[in-house]
Design a protein around this motif. Structure first.
Motif, PDB file in Angstrom:
ATOM      1  N   ILE A 148      13.332  -5.238  12.724  1.00 38.57           N
ATOM      2  CA  ILE A 148      14.660  -5.862  12.806  1.00 38.57           C
ATOM      3  C   ILE A 148      15.048  -6.099  14.257  1.00 38.57           C
ATOM      4  CG2 ILE A 148      17.124  -5.452  12.424  1.00 38.57           C
ATOM      5  CD1 ILE A 148      15.620  -6.320   9.942  1.00 38.57           C
ATOM      6  N   ASN A 149      14.798  -5.112  15.112  1.00 40.40           N
ATOM      7  CA  ASN A 149      15.146  -5.250  16.516  1.00 40.40           C
ATOM      8  C   ASN A 149      14.285  -6.305  17.205  1.00 40.40           C
ATOM      9  OD1 ASN A 149      14.865  -3.782  19.571  1.00 40.40           O
ATOM     10  ND2 ASN A 149      16.899  -3.983  18.682  1.00 40.40           N
ATOM     11  N   MET A 150      13.017  -6.396  16.807  1.00 41.38           N
ATOM     12  CA  MET A 150      12.086  -7.335  17.427  1.00 41.38           C
ATOM     13  C   MET A 150      12.506  -8.781  17.213  1.00 41.38           C
ATOM     14  SD  MET A 150       9.318  -7.917  19.128  1.00 41.38           S
ATOM     15  CE  MET A 150       8.518  -6.320  19.188  1.00 41.38           C
ATOM     16  N   VAL A 151      12.812  -9.128  15.976  1.00 43.28           N
ATOM     17  CA  VAL A 151      13.146 -10.525  15.701  1.00 43.28           C
ATOM     18  C   VAL A 151      14.456 -10.925  16.377  1.00 43.28           C
ATOM     19  CG1 VAL A 151      14.412 -10.127  13.527  1.00 43.28           C
ATOM     20  CG2 VAL A 151      13.192 -12.266  13.881  1.00 43.28           C
ATOM     21  N   GLY A 152      15.398  -9.994  16.490  1.00 43.59           N
ATOM     22  CA  GLY A 152      16.652 -10.294  17.183  1.00 43.59           C
ATOM     23  C   GLY A 152      16.447 -10.561  18.656  1.00 43.59           C
ATOM     24  N   LYS A 153      15.477  -9.880  19.272  1.00 40.56           N
ATOM     25  CA  LYS A 153      15.208 -10.084  20.693  1.00 40.56           C
ATOM     26  C   LYS A 153      14.572 -11.446  20.963  1.00 40.56           C
ATOM     27  CE  LYS A 153      14.623  -5.253  22.134  1.00 40.56           C
ATOM     28  NZ  LYS A 153      13.687  -4.273  22.763  1.00 40.56           N
ATOM     29  N   TRP A 154      13.709 -11.879  20.066  1.00 40.62           N
ATOM     30  CA  TRP A 154      13.013 -13.150  20.279  1.00 40.62           C
ATOM     31  C   TRP A 154      13.818 -14.355  19.798  1.00 40.62           C
ATOM     32  CZ3 TRP A 154       9.187 -14.082  23.451  1.00 40.62           C
ATOM     33  CH2 TRP A 154       8.302 -13.046  23.801  1.00 40.62           C
ATOM     34  N   TYR A 155      14.841 -14.132  18.975  1.00 42.40           N
ATOM     35  CA  TYR A 155      15.675 -15.243  18.478  1.00 42.40           C
ATOM     36  C   TYR A 155      17.158 -14.939  18.720  1.00 42.40           C
ATOM     37  CZ  TYR A 155      11.615 -17.318  16.227  1.00 42.40           C
ATOM     38  OH  TYR A 155      10.382 -17.909  15.988  1.00 42.40           O
TER      39      TYR A 155
END
Length: 460
Positions: A148-155
């Motif tokens: 969840i944290n990963m996708v928020g950082k990239w988008y």
């Protein structure tokens, strides 16, 4: 694929949000950022069998090991406690660069595999709690929080829709296993089938995690100019509905606003309701004299709609506002509880499937809304920790939706349990009406002033 050095520039708005611009995903990791949406999505689908497939495996485990409904409920509660409890410490370790995303995912893969390996080989409750609930729950929680944290950082400019999409994998990824368990799983093949599921999670999550890579802190996509994004029509509309945080709140500052505790309490309540539905809907379908295929299909519908609904509400919340969408979703969740109860008690198969659909949507769509609401209220700089605190509500909700719910069913029957679930779901919806962005007046517009910092050169 290798990363290359690139020049970047930092732009700071009046709320303290930093936009690091100038670097492409290829500069940073040698491939497109789409990888950092699809890989988390696949990993989330892999571990979804823990939560959403549990209801389909419990009858066989009870037959093989002699476990009671209370035993099953407390195993599920223990899993939920550790799955949610790891979110905050994992977030803090990642923000401090003590643990990388790759390390968190690889540990999560091993622990997830151990969870299913344990219940494949032993009916001892102590060992099952240690292996499945503690170790398996910790592994699934590491995967969930990291993805969840990963996708928020990239988008960062598409956080609502992309977070909802990845979050959805945590539900509908279990659908093949629900039907597989319902059709083929029996006391004689428990070991080989559950070992296979454990190996599947270990390999798939491990491969995805090995390819994980965080962007630099405050990264912003090069092709999306933050000034234009904030001022163009869609960006302005989004800011009006979901204005940025007025400052970057630390976890303690976020707690002192009163809004983070309010989110936490609301999530405790609705999280427990959601897990109650996941854990006991199949059993209630059986009690209502629906066949095994119908019971499995109702669970499948719940999981599919639960997952796809998360993607839909992310997009809707970008348009009409996250708090407004959250309140509506929680009301729908309450309706789903009362509807399922009525359909089950009247043995109405069509209505039961309809309300399984409604319950699936309301019982999962709130998770990405909380995930997106936290940075909207408290900023991005400490988001892993702040969301970890909010998500820790599942520690308490998991107990309520598993072990406590089993006790309620034993004492009051399914009628009492579903009436209670629907009533407290409505209470959760009412609580969200009091959510307000800290530091901003109710009708205060979101104004963004930008200041550029000197360019710098960075290498991946």
């Amino acid at each position: 694929m290798t990363a290359t050095a690139a020049t970047y520039q930092e732009i700071v708005d009046e709320n303290g949000r930093i936009y690091r611009t100038g670097e492409t995903p290829h500069d940073l990791m040698g491939r497109s950022r789409g990888w950092m949406m699809w890989l988390p999505w696949v990993a989330m689908m892999a571990v979804s069998v823990f939560e959403y497939g549990w209801g389909a495996v419990t009858e066989t485990l009870s037959a093989k090991y002699g476990w009671t409904i209370s035993d099953i409920g407390w195993l599920a509660s223990g899993w939920a406690v550790f799955q949610a409890g790891i979110a905050f410490p994992a977030g803090r370790l990642r923000e401090k660069n003590v643990v990388s995303a790759r390390t968190a995912m690889l540990v999560g893969a091993v622990c997830s595999g151990i969870g299913y390996f344990t219940i494949a080989h032993t009916g001892n409750m102590v060992l099952a709690i240690i292996g499945y609930s503690v170790i398996g729950g910790t592994g699934a929680g590491l995967v969930y929080a990291t993805c969840i944290n990963m996708v928020g950082k990239w988008y960062p400019e598409k956080r609502g829709a992309r977070t909802g999409f990845v979050n959805g994998g945590f539900a509908y990824g279990s659908v093949p296993f629900i039907y597989l368990f319902s059709a083929l799983l029996g006391p004689g093949n428990v070991t080989v089938m559950l070992d296979s599921v454990g190996l599947y999670m270990l390999v798939l999550v491990g491969v995805c995690g090995f390819l994980f890579k965080d962007p630099p802190k405050s990264w912003w996509p090069k092709e999306v100019d933050p000034i234009s994004w904030a001022r163009n029509r869609s960006g302005a509309a989004g800011l009006a509905k979901n204005p940025p945080a007025v400052k970057q709140y630390t976890p303690m500052e976020a707690i002192r606003t009163g809004m983070l505790p309010l989110m936490w309490v609301s999530l405790v309540i609705i999280g427990g309701v959601s897990l109650f539905g996941i854990n006991f809907q199949v059993d209630f379908a059986g009690e209502s004299h629906f066949g095994a295929f119908v019971a499995a299909s109702s669970a499948g519908v719940l999981s599919i709609v639960n997952g796809t609904g998360r993607a839909v509400v992310g997009w809707v919340s970008d348009k009409i506002g996250r708090r407004q969408t959250l309140t509506a979703v929680l009301v729908i969740a309450a309706i789903g509880q009362f509807g399922l109860l009525y359909a089950g008690n009247t043995h109405n198969l069509v209505l039961f499937m309809v309300f399984a659909f409604v319950n699936g949507f309301g019982g999962g769509a709130f998770y990405p809304l909380f995930a997106a609401l936290v940075p909207d209220y408290f900023g991005e700089n400490n988001n892993a920790s702040n969301y970890g605190l909010v998500y820790s509500a599942k520690l308490v909700g998991g107990v309520g939706g598993g072990g406590v719910a089993a006790g309620v069913i034993s004492a009051w029957g399914y009628t009492g349990a579903y009436v209670l679930a629907g009533s407290i779901a409505l209470l959760s919806a009412v609580l969200t009406l009091f959510l307000r962005q800290p530091g901003r007046e109710r009708h205060q517009p979101a104004e963004i002033g930008l200041v550029a910092r000197p360019p710098a050169t960075a290498g991946g």
